[in-house]
Design a protein around this motif. Sequence first.
Motif, short mmCIF file in Angstrom:
data_model
loop_
_atom_site.label_atom_id
_atom_site.label_comp_id
_atom_site.label_asym_id
_atom_site.label_seq_id
_atom_site.Cartn_x
_atom_site.Cartn_y
_atom_site.Cartn_z
N GLU A 163 0.82 -1.21 0.00
CA GLU A 163 0.00 0.00 0.00
C GLU A 163 0.85 1.26 0.00
OE1 GLU A 163 -3.54 2.09 2.68
OE2 GLU A 163 -2.96 0.00 3.02
N LYS A 233 -7.23 -2.43 -0.74
CA LYS A 233 -8.08 -1.86 0.30
C LYS A 233 -7.54 -0.49 0.70
CE LYS A 233 -10.70 -5.56 0.87
NZ LYS A 233 -12.15 -5.56 0.59
N ASP A 235 -7.32 3.82 0.86
CA ASP A 235 -8.15 4.92 1.36
C ASP A 235 -8.79 5.63 0.16
OD1 ASP A 235 -9.31 7.07 2.51
OD2 ASP A 235 -7.53 7.77 3.58
N LYS A 237 -11.07 7.99 0.06
CA LYS A 237 -11.14 9.44 0.20
C LYS A 237 -9.83 10.09 -0.24
CE LYS A 237 -12.07 13.07 3.58
NZ LYS A 237 -12.37 13.39 4.98
N ARG A 238 -8.74 9.47 0.15
CA ARG A 238 -7.42 10.00 -0.22
C ARG A 238 -7.24 10.02 -1.73
NH1 ARG A 238 -1.80 7.17 1.89
NH2 ARG A 238 -0.34 8.40 0.62
#
Length: 869
Positions: A163, A233, A235, A237-238
Amino acid sequence: LKLEIPTINLDGEVTVLATVPVVVQSLKSCALTWQKLISRVLEEQLKKVPQGNGPLAEIDLWREKNATLRALTEQIKLPEVQKVLEILQEAESEFIGDLQIVLSDLNKYHMEAQDNAKFLSTLERHLKTLSAGSGADVISNTIPSLLNALRMVWVMSRHYNKEERMVPLLERISWEISARVRRVVDLPTLFTEDIAAAKFKVTEAKATLEQWKKCYFTTCIQVEESGSERYWKFDVKRLFEKTDYMASICQELHDIFQVTEELYNIFIPELTTVSENPKSIAELRKEVNIIISPMEDLTFDPFSMESAHDWALVKEEFREDVIVEIVKQIFVQNLKAPPLYKNHPPVAGAISWSQSLFRRIQHTITRFQEVEELLATERGKEVKQIYLQVAKKMKEYEDQKYRQWRERTEHMLPLLLKDTVLTVSSATEEPVTTKKSICFALNFSPEIQEIITETKYMEQLGLPVPEMARYVALQEDKYLRYTSKLKAMLDRYHKLMEMMNEAETKLLDDYVQELWRILKAGHRRLTWKSVGIGEFIVQCTQTIGKLELLVHQIHNISEDISSKLRSIESTNLFKFPHSKNGDKLPGAKEFFDDVKCEQVKDVEHMVRKYSAIPQLLIEVEGRVANTNSGKSPKLASYYAYWEHRIYQVLTQLIVKNLQAFNAAVLANVPLLQIEAVLSVPEVTLQPNASEIEKMTLQAIQDCVEVTKHFVRWMHGTCIECPPQYVKVDEVVTFSFYSDVSQSPLITEQAGLITQNVHKLLASLNKCLNQWKRYDLVWKSDKGAVLDRLAAEKPACVIFDEHLQFYMKVAQEVTQRTLIKDEQFIRLQLAPLASAVQENAKSWVMSLGKLLNELAREELFKLQDEIQVG
């Protein structure tokens, strides 16, 4: 970056050199330099970040790291460097451990840089297209391919499957897409372009932003379905907060352009050419330009989330400007024909429309006042001024509409209430001859209903109404009840009049005149102010009901009479006998006798039905004139009507039956049979053609004379005429025969039948001519021929020729077709063939006898000569 190679001589075995202190000390010093250099380089590379916000900067970073670390790694692999490391290892220097750790880090970071550079290079083509490609379709095609490539990197790479690596890269891609949208959707440029092109651009930009998010989630699903243990998975929103915000801004810009386009369309050039004031149209277009001008001169980036408040203010100002402007234009354009709410009357509806427009802009100004920043601007002050001007015009418009309505209502309503409740199209006092002499119609002016509706809505609007108008409005239910009942009553009246034919209208003239007398009060005396309208409706309804009942009773009786007439008209007067014994058909006389016999039976049935009609007419007389004489003067025309109907039915009866008989004559279905016989010296029909034609004429005459059984009625009655004794022994009965028999249709059909039968018999006679080839058999004088042959005593050959001829004839006639069917006649040729055969055999016997006699004579002569000799 270059590793310093020691100058000391290193020739010799590693184990030997590792025991030489000078050598080991020199190499330690050199290795320490290497360690510091590599550590410094690794530290620098780890601190490096991409030079730029886009994803291509990430690729450049890893390529640069890979190049730097590869240079050091390749130097470490040199033989000289490897020998130094081996010597220090052999010497078991305490320093070698730290150096090995640094070298291990170098190798690790180099492998990572190399792996990342290799995998990221697979994205380069897509990222370059995303950055510099032309056309929205190119970008749309690139995004799915790019995300698919990212998925492959995630699955196959050893370092970009985490990630902390993938999310920053996705962020950079998101930034690149956002930057591209910013370049395309440049507001100062967009507002100078064609509106359609600007709408297209922002629509494409929004679609690109939405596609980026949609393809991302599709890829998330694909990663999970691939069986990989590492899912996306991240973020959300980011990754998408900014692009989602930009997509919403694009939609808002599209809506702004759409509204602007609609405002411009209100003032299309065609409107300018037909407008009474083209200058005002141009001014209005200028006002639209003013409304959108703040969009062209923004001092902030509308796509920046930090500028959301500033953008909201601009949007709100635009929206309020547009609302005021649109309301103003709607009001100006629809002054003469305002759009009305459902069921609203014209005047109150127009006032309601104007007030609803006012409330819309009033709400707008209220919101302006709530946001002080908006009213503080120059444009805010202009909008407020426009609002005041429009509001003033609306108030003047409403006052004028109300004043004109009140004046007209006070003038027209008293006049309208003086109208009679009914109008007529004909008011003749003469006895009627047609059922449509008088047509009544409801005379309730639509204006009264409109005034009632206007009054109710005016009061709802809080406007004072004239007292008479209020009174009429309060009576609305009563007027609606009256008009509804009057319409229903008139509908019954007109339906009743349509139900009656001319004969029934004359029959019921007294009843119709009485009904008209009552109805005429509605167009002569009663007005909408009268108090007797309810009683008038009741009286009319009762009278119509009584007449309806009478008409229905008469129609029932008429239907009975019509049923009997239909039965008479449908009677078959030519019931042909069926063939007996299979194929054997009746002879001509038997055929026509059977038809006559059946005809007599049918006539009895028809006459019984006909005789029942007067009693039914007497029943009508009882209901209409309250008498049962069968000769009421009131029903004279009604009797005549039915007598004429009976004449028509009887005429049709005869015509149809003659047509059916003619069709049977022409059909190729034999109904009777005749014979061909030999009546020396001729071949003829039995019965002959003349007799058959006579029988046919008689059948036609019998058919027409059926009408003699239908006795005419005495004038003005439905009573049959009694027989009239002209002389002592001569009785005359008045029947329909004299009239029906003179019908051209019947004469024509009778002529056709006789003509067709004549042609048929001529054809059959022509068929008999073929038998004349055998006429020597019966026409020759047998005695004379035999005497001549006895005298001549011809040779046996001559006798043989004669015998062969007659024997051939006897054989031939048995082989000919002995039945000929033509149209409705079957011709039996067997009797003729038998007669010809018998004659031929008779000739054979006679010739044989003569030959025998001549032969015996010659034989005896020969015997005598033998004896003498």
